[in-house]
Enzyme design. Sequence first.
Site, PDB file in Angstrom:
ATOM      1  N   GLY A 182      41.659  49.628 -72.558  1.00 32.27           N
ATOM      2  CA  GLY A 182      42.759  50.561 -72.690  1.00 32.27           C
ATOM      3  C   GLY A 182      42.327  51.907 -72.126  1.00 32.27           C
ATOM      4  O   GLY A 182      41.255  52.421 -72.481  1.00 32.27           O
ATOM      5  N   ALA A 183      43.130  52.478 -71.237  1.00 31.20           N
ATOM      6  CA  ALA A 183      42.686  53.643 -70.479  1.00 31.20           C
ATOM      7  C   ALA A 183      42.196  54.804 -71.338  1.00 31.20           C
ATOM      8  O   ALA A 183      41.086  55.312 -71.128  1.00 31.20           O
ATOM      9  CB  ALA A 183      43.806  54.098 -69.538  1.00 31.20           C
ATOM     10  N   GLN A 194      45.893  40.103 -74.337  1.00 33.12           N
ATOM     11  CA  GLN A 194      45.841  41.311 -75.159  1.00 33.12           C
ATOM     12  C   GLN A 194      47.073  41.451 -76.059  1.00 33.12           C
ATOM     13  O   GLN A 194      46.980  42.015 -77.153  1.00 33.12           O
ATOM     14  CB  GLN A 194      45.720  42.556 -74.280  1.00 33.12           C
ATOM     15  CG  GLN A 194      44.419  42.659 -73.516  1.00 33.12           C
ATOM     16  CD  GLN A 194      44.574  42.184 -72.083  1.00 33.12           C
ATOM     17  OE1 GLN A 194      45.291  41.222 -71.822  1.00 33.12           O
ATOM     18  NE2 GLN A 194      43.923  42.859 -71.153  1.00 33.12           N
ATOM     19  N   ASP A 211      47.626  52.698 -67.070  1.00 33.98           N
ATOM     20  CA  ASP A 211      46.233  53.008 -66.794  1.00 33.98           C
ATOM     21  C   ASP A 211      46.088  54.119 -65.765  1.00 33.98           C
ATOM     22  O   ASP A 211      45.066  54.778 -65.703  1.00 33.98           O
ATOM     23  CB  ASP A 211      45.495  51.754 -66.319  1.00 33.98           C
ATOM     24  CG  ASP A 211      45.230  50.806 -67.474  1.00 33.98           C
ATOM     25  OD1 ASP A 211      44.105  50.800 -67.989  1.00 33.98           O
ATOM     26  OD2 ASP A 211      46.162  50.092 -67.877  1.00 33.98           O
ATOM     27  N   ARG A 241      34.678  50.714 -64.714  1.00 37.74           N
ATOM     28  CA  ARG A 241      36.012  50.170 -64.440  1.00 37.74           C
ATOM     29  C   ARG A 241      36.775  51.176 -63.591  1.00 37.74           C
ATOM     30  O   ARG A 241      36.915  52.336 -63.993  1.00 37.74           O
ATOM     31  CB  ARG A 241      36.791  49.860 -65.729  1.00 37.74           C
ATOM     32  CG  ARG A 241      36.195  48.706 -66.527  1.00 37.74           C
ATOM     33  CD  ARG A 241      37.177  48.145 -67.542  1.00 37.74           C
ATOM     34  NE  ARG A 241      38.228  47.367 -66.911  1.00 37.74           N
ATOM     35  CZ  ARG A 241      39.276  46.868 -67.589  1.00 37.74           C
ATOM     36  NH1 ARG A 241      39.388  47.084 -68.887  1.00 37.74           N
ATOM     37  NH2 ARG A 241      40.206  46.170 -66.954  1.00 37.74           N
TER      38      ARG A 241
END
Length: 376
Positions: A73-74, A221, A262, A114
């Site tokens: 999760g960003a 998710q 994101d 990431r």
Amino acid sequence: MSGANRFVPTLRTGQAHPHPAPIGGDAYSAVELMPGYRLVILDQRKLPLQERYEFVSRVDEVADAIRNMLVRGAPAIGITAAYGLVVAAYAARGDAPSFLEAMSAADALLRASRPTAVNLAWALDQMKPVVANAANLPFVQRTEALAQAASGLHRAEVAACRMLGAHGLTLVPDGATILTHCNAGALATGGYGTALGIVRAAHEARKNIRVIACETRPYLQGARLTAWELHKDRIPVEVISDSMVAHFMAKKAIDLVVVGADRIARNGDVANKIGTYGIACIAAAHGVPLYVAAPWSTVDLKCSSGEDIPIEERPERELSHLPLADGNQLQLVPDGVGARNPSFDVTPARLVAAIVTERGLARPAGEASLANLRNG
């Protein structure tokens, strides 16, 4: 890493970081800074069957936790990266030049973990001046300076989610059925949530809502995390497969779609979990509004459009194999057959009814409305 079976908020009391409760929430938290400058991370890969926390004490472990999706999760990735610099500072006990060298290496390691979530780079950029200013401080003071700064980022992100939820509440009619995709809740943000922040705000306002959560292949998710969060908070939720969205929209069983993000480009294009673009197309065909909820830290004004957003390619095995509870994997794809596994797709701004941030609503989504929030 060593496991912890449950979260213990009282571990903070009377220690180096005397917070009365975890920043992310009393019941569960994606990541927290603990006494001794260790991180405790909820291993989201184990949910929903096991609520297991891992203690992390090295910056390479923090990068691995992000890369391997213990935390995801960003906003939560950004918070974890900021805490990763605290872990690195505690290990860097040399003079100022060696400290700065070690912190530069830690920054590069975390930054590469990431690529799509802009919050990761944003959080590391926020920490850069703190690192520079702390270099000449005594060891304990400089580590604590970074710890306070990272905790401040964490608190600010949770506060932003709550404010975002208050703004998004106006978009949710009483009695609405809300579709969401992936997980944009407390687990993804460090507390309260973005898309689920709007859901929580509506629930707290006693609106009679219910949620349909896409399972969100291939990492599930929605089925594993969103359903777990909402059920834990006693918010009505059901899970559907990603391929059922058009069916339920045709049946008029969905009133609005709320998803996280994101990265949001300057023109309002949105990168979110793979499958979001398809849902946006289906929603547009059925006249169902799609709203994107994200803190301002997710807006990347340096990125002109969705075409400039890097899309992370995850390992083929995440798609071709299904993890089992006993630790083994069920092979789903024949030997010798390849798989493509982009983790995100880009939804054009024209398909987004509004972008909800803590600064207010960008409606319609686009460069002009985002500029108004930036300047406001």
